[in-house]
Scaffold this motif. Sequence first.
Motif, mmCIF file in Angstrom:
data_model
loop_
_atom_site.group_PDB
_atom_site.id
_atom_site.type_symbol
_atom_site.label_atom_id
_atom_site.label_comp_id
_atom_site.label_asym_id
_atom_site.label_seq_id
_atom_site.Cartn_x
_atom_site.Cartn_y
_atom_site.Cartn_z
ATOM 1 N N GLY A 2 0.842 -1.203 0.000
ATOM 2 C CA GLY A 2 0.000 0.000 0.000
ATOM 3 C C GLY A 2 0.868 1.240 0.000
ATOM 4 O O GLY A 2 1.927 1.296 -0.646
ATOM 5 N N ARG A 3 0.479 2.209 0.767
ATOM 6 C CA ARG A 3 1.100 3.521 0.700
ATOM 7 C C ARG A 3 2.556 3.473 1.148
ATOM 8 O O ARG A 3 3.426 4.092 0.540
ATOM 9 C CB ARG A 3 0.322 4.484 1.586
ATOM 10 N N PHE A 4 2.853 2.765 2.180
ATOM 11 C CA PHE A 4 4.215 2.685 2.704
ATOM 12 C C PHE A 4 5.151 2.137 1.630
ATOM 13 O O PHE A 4 6.232 2.664 1.379
ATOM 14 C CB PHE A 4 4.264 1.806 3.947
ATOM 15 N N ASN A 9 9.438 2.732 -2.242
ATOM 16 C CA ASN A 9 9.883 2.394 -3.598
ATOM 17 C C ASN A 9 10.230 3.659 -4.384
ATOM 18 O O ASN A 9 11.205 3.703 -5.124
ATOM 19 C CB ASN A 9 8.793 1.598 -4.314
ATOM 20 N N TYR A 10 9.421 4.699 -4.186
ATOM 21 C CA TYR A 10 9.664 5.980 -4.866
ATOM 22 C C TYR A 10 11.006 6.561 -4.426
ATOM 23 O O TYR A 10 11.792 7.022 -5.235
ATOM 24 C CB TYR A 10 8.518 6.935 -4.540
ATOM 25 N N LYS A 11 11.276 6.515 -3.129
ATOM 26 C CA LYS A 11 12.550 7.035 -2.611
ATOM 27 C C LYS A 11 13.720 6.259 -3.207
ATOM 28 O O LYS A 11 14.748 6.823 -3.566
ATOM 29 C CB LYS A 11 12.581 6.885 -1.085
ATOM 30 N N PHE A 12 13.547 4.936 -3.344
ATOM 31 C CA PHE A 12 14.612 4.096 -3.891
ATOM 32 C C PHE A 12 14.898 4.485 -5.340
ATOM 33 O O PHE A 12 16.036 4.616 -5.755
ATOM 34 C CB PHE A 12 14.203 2.625 -3.797
#
Lengths: 65, 153
Positions: A2-4, A9-12
């Motif tokens: 979900g959101r976490f 993943n976006y930060k990675f």
Amino acid sequence: MGRFWFVENYKFVIMKTKKMLEKKKLPKGFKFNATLDDKYADQPLFKDKVERSNHILKTIGLPKL
Amino acid sequence: MLLLHPMLDNHYEVEISLDAKTYEFTSLGPKGDIVKVVRYSEIDVKGYYNLGFGDKDPITGFISDLTVTNNGDSQKVLATVAATLYAFTDTNFEATIIATGSTETRTRLYRMGITNNLEEIQKDFIIMGLTEINWESFRRNITYGAFLVRRKL
């Protein structure tokens, strides 16, 4: 998940993109500074020139390249 | 293209943003250390960018392209700006860049800089000048109001 998962993943992806760009070779005497991407976000840099360029293309048209 | 033309070797050290659109360097001279900023801003036509550069006010942090610094290094500053053109087009190789001076005097200075290095610049870039009515291939001794460059592929 979900959101976490999405945020992590976006930060990675961003971190990996930054590392890839930093490895990209630059001309001699150049170095990356990631802070420059947003450093002048609070200023409309060279607004008059941008407007002039838009005006030129609008009135004169595009060049035949 | 990682190698700059030899004429551009004498330029300041430059910091470049990750998106290759913003550059910062420091002019050194009798007026002190002056931070200069170069920015490639995409304009309304996709793939076309405006090249702007100016001085950073040390107190306000505001960037202005109207400040007259006279730090005795105009050739080196122009070479540095030209070097950013290579760096920008290394990443945006199909970009077309438009450059104008903030004043007529500056436009004339840019024209002289191009004229003095025309053959070398033309090895890597298509260069055009803006007359009163259209764009044409850059020629010496013509007063142009703006300049347009695109990297040769």
